[in-house]
Design a protein around this motif. Sequence first.
Motif, PDB file in Angstrom:
ATOM      1  N   TYR A 240       0.807  -1.551  -0.469  1.00  0.00           N
ATOM      2  CA  TYR A 240       0.431  -0.028  -0.277  1.00  0.00           C
ATOM      3  C   TYR A 240       1.150   0.668   0.196  1.00  0.00           C
ATOM      4  O   TYR A 240       0.125   1.828  -0.539  1.00  0.00           O
ATOM      5  CB  TYR A 240      -0.858   0.203   1.333  1.00  0.00           C
TER       6      TYR A 240
ATOM      7  N   THR B 160      -8.843  -3.836   8.614  1.00  0.00           N
ATOM      8  CA  THR B 160      -7.426  -3.200   8.485  1.00  0.00           C
ATOM      9  C   THR B 160      -5.705  -4.016   8.525  1.00  0.00           C
ATOM     10  O   THR B 160      -5.331  -3.487   8.158  1.00  0.00           O
ATOM     11  CB  THR B 160      -7.615  -1.911   8.985  1.00  0.00           C
TER      12      THR B 160
ATOM     13  N   MET C 242      -8.123  -2.104  -2.623  1.00  0.00           N
ATOM     14  CA  MET C 242      -7.029  -1.537  -1.924  1.00  0.00           C
ATOM     15  C   MET C 242      -6.585  -0.469  -3.072  1.00  0.00           C
ATOM     16  O   MET C 242      -6.386   1.129  -2.509  1.00  0.00           O
ATOM     17  CB  MET C 242      -6.029  -2.183  -1.168  1.00  0.00           C
TER      18      MET C 242
ATOM     19  N   ARG D  62      -9.151   1.826   0.931  1.00  0.00           N
ATOM     20  CA  ARG D  62      -9.452   0.671   1.663  1.00  0.00           C
ATOM     21  C   ARG D  62      -9.532  -0.703   1.722  1.00  0.00           C
ATOM     22  O   ARG D  62      -9.413  -0.992   0.618  1.00  0.00           O
ATOM     23  CB  ARG D  62     -11.121   1.301   2.114  1.00  0.00           C
ATOM     24  N   TYR D  63      -9.208  -1.486   2.713  1.00  0.00           N
ATOM     25  CA  TYR D  63     -10.009  -2.648   2.845  1.00  0.00           C
ATOM     26  C   TYR D  63     -11.324  -3.752   2.531  1.00  0.00           C
ATOM     27  O   TYR D  63     -11.421  -4.269   2.714  1.00  0.00           O
ATOM     28  CB  TYR D  63      -9.037  -3.818   3.894  1.00  0.00           C
TER      29      TYR D  63
END
Length: 264
Positions: free
Chosen positions: A177, A229, A253, A258-259
């Motif tokens: 990420y 998360t 993501m 976001r997950y």
Amino acid sequence: MPPLSLKPAKTIAKCRRKNYAFKNVPKELLTEILARVGSSSLTDLVNAKVSCKEFLEAASEDYVFEHVKMDSIPLFPWRDEHYGLSSFLARCTESGNPEALFRQGMMDYFFNWQNDSGLKFLERAASKGHPAATYVYGIILVRSVGHELRNKGVKLLTDLKRSTSSLGITECRKKAYSILQPTWGRSYMIEIGPAESEVYWKKKKTCSDCKSKALRNPTQTINRWIPDTDFQDDPCSCDSCLWDLEAIKFCMMQRTGRYTLTES
């Protein structure tokens, strides 16, 4: 924090003098010593190079560049100036440094639209035991159409989970990420939308392997992955479904940062 320099400290450079202490030491041993120094601190390696001619010559070996620690090197060295970061990173990549291979693979696959090149770099980094490269390479294989490649990806990720623990998977995800989060130039591995998520949940509910695991763990409840998360293992999911869901969340993501994925 001052900019990272690949040049030795001035005080050390000024004190440089002839030193014959390592003149008769085998070059292979000096190379091994510097590789270990570099694997702990890039600054110490740079300073060691100017201590004597023998160290300077040994430090030019590929083996040293292969093992040098790159934590102090920015992911995106915008300002190279006279510090030589670009040539240094290129040399590390050519020498097979796992972190350099991982970074180059991420850049090629997700930003430069060179998928074949990116996969090769990620595969090489994964073969050298780089956890984040193994994670990303495994996720890409899981999303592959071919049954053989998909099974290879599931095995890679399952072995990674067993060797690093769930916390390790979380750190691998965060590492990926950190490279993918810039909104500029972001490339998508594959588009994931509500329709694909719905297909996953239908498959999950009919998966015989998942049902068998649920029967063997009657006290466990099915993990709905809301929110997450951090990586969470699911005792009621088979490896195939576990990594299917992780791959979906990885793709989300890329788009949203976001997950979280809820069951439809």
